[in-house]
Design an enzyme around this catalytic site. Structure first.
Site, PDB file in Angstrom:
ATOM      1  N   SER A  62       9.368   0.676   2.509  1.00 20.36           N
ATOM      2  CA  SER A  62       9.407   1.892   1.822  1.00 20.36           C
ATOM      3  C   SER A  62       9.362   3.083   2.837  1.00 20.36           C
ATOM      4  O   SER A  62       8.472   3.091   3.870  1.00 20.36           O
ATOM      5  CB  SER A  62       7.996   2.138   0.845  1.00 20.36           C
ATOM      6  N   CYS A  64       8.986   6.135   5.103  1.00 19.11           N
ATOM      7  CA  CYS A  64       7.770   6.813   5.503  1.00 19.11           C
ATOM      8  C   CYS A  64       8.208   7.747   6.717  1.00 19.11           C
ATOM      9  O   CYS A  64       8.247   7.450   7.676  1.00 19.11           O
ATOM     10  CB  CYS A  64       6.557   6.110   5.789  1.00 19.11           C
ATOM     11  N   GLN A  80       5.143  -1.312  11.464  1.00 17.41           N
ATOM     12  CA  GLN A  80       5.749  -2.335  10.451  1.00 17.41           C
ATOM     13  C   GLN A  80       7.195  -2.506  10.336  1.00 17.41           C
ATOM     14  O   GLN A  80       7.900  -3.421  10.458  1.00 17.41           O
ATOM     15  CB  GLN A  80       5.420  -2.106   9.245  1.00 17.41           C
ATOM     16  N   GLY A 102       5.608   7.802   0.021  1.00 14.24           N
ATOM     17  CA  GLY A 102       4.330   7.813  -0.463  1.00 14.24           C
ATOM     18  C   GLY A 102       3.811   6.993  -1.720  1.00 14.24           C
ATOM     19  O   GLY A 102       3.283   7.290  -2.561  1.00 14.24           O
ATOM     20  N   ASP A 135      -0.060   3.022  -7.234  1.00  7.92           N
ATOM     21  CA  ASP A 135       1.357   2.785  -6.639  1.00  7.92           C
ATOM     22  C   ASP A 135       2.590   2.615  -7.651  1.00  7.92           C
ATOM     23  O   ASP A 135       2.418   2.087  -8.769  1.00  7.92           O
ATOM     24  CB  ASP A 135       1.252   1.303  -6.161  1.00  7.92           C
ATOM     25  N   ARG A 137       5.614   2.374  -7.081  1.00  5.98           N
ATOM     26  CA  ARG A 137       7.011   1.602  -6.688  1.00  5.98           C
ATOM     27  C   ARG A 137       7.501   0.541  -7.704  1.00  5.98           C
ATOM     28  O   ARG A 137       6.722  -0.158  -8.101  1.00  5.98           O
ATOM     29  CB  ARG A 137       6.830   1.078  -5.324  1.00  5.98           C
TER      30      ARG A 137
END
Length: 227
Positions: A62, A64, A80, A102, A135, A137
């Site tokens: 995701s 960032c 990561q 986020g 979350d 997502r």
């Protein structure tokens, strides 16, 4: 997975040389798509030789901005991403770069959540205090991308059980779940502990209680998935 959800297609493939701040370099074929259900501009980085790998290694990363681009120490996102690119390049597979800043709440709200964290809330409660879910997502687009790439049976590079569960519900076979390393520093220890405790992340927990010490990188000794 519905036929409509599988309708995404490869839009374009572009070869791009990559170089990270520590000097590591490789090349990726960056793939864009049409027909993604959320209409976001997600991309896949095709690394190594996925077709020859047998079981491609896949990382859902995701976006960032603070961690990936500016090197923020509040999270482990930048390390990561760096780890994932090297591991996937060695094995063969894909890093799906998902525009989900986020945990899906967007950049500005993520920064507002940081302010709440500075007042004592953890990363999940800060999202809830802003009126979001902990979350937000959704990985439907990620599954569409994998279908378009012909990667419906994968090794998933992740500590997050929700990623595998969502992909499995969407018809992607998770043949192996491969943990990422633990990128622990004195400034992200509480964040990592919260992900482990509240998000169910399968983190390597050793050393978290000693986060006040020097920064460390604790992770698998190998970079493949044949463990």
């Amino acid at each position: 997975m519905t036929g409509a959800a599988r309708a995404a297609a490869v839009r374009r493939r572009i070869r791009i040389p990559l170089r990270f701040a520590d000097g590591y370099s490789t090349a990726a074929t960056v793939v864009s798509f049409t027909g993604l259900t959320d209409a976001q501009q997600h991309v896949a980085l095709e690394l190594g030789r996925p077709a020859a790998a047998g079981l491609p290694l896949v990382r859902l990363h995701s976006e960032c901005l603070t961690g990936d681009v500016f090197g923020s120490q509040r999270c482990d996102c930048g390390p990561q991403l760096r780890e994932a690119v090297e591991r996937v390049a060695k094995h063969g597979g894909y890093v799906l770069y998902m525009r989900q800043e986020g945990r899906g709440i967007g950049l500005y709200d993520k920064l507002d959540a940081y302010a709440l964290q500075d007042r004592g809330l953890d990363t999940y409660d800060a999202n809830l205090a802003l009126g979001h879910r902990a979350d937000e997502r959704d990985y439907t687009s990620a599954a569409q991308m994998l279908y378009a790439l012909g990667a419906t049976r994968i090794g998933l590079l992740s500590n997050n059980p929700d990623k595998g569960a969502q992909l499995a519900r969407l018809g992607i076979t998770i043949a192996r779940q491969v943990p990422t390393a633990l990128h622990l520093t004195g400034t992200n220890a509480a964040y990592l502990a919260t992900k482990a405790r509240r998000g169910g992340h399968d983190l390597l927990l050793r050393g978290l209680e000693h986060a006040a010490g020097p920064a460390c990188w604790c992770g698998p000794a190998h970079l493949g998935i044949a463990d």
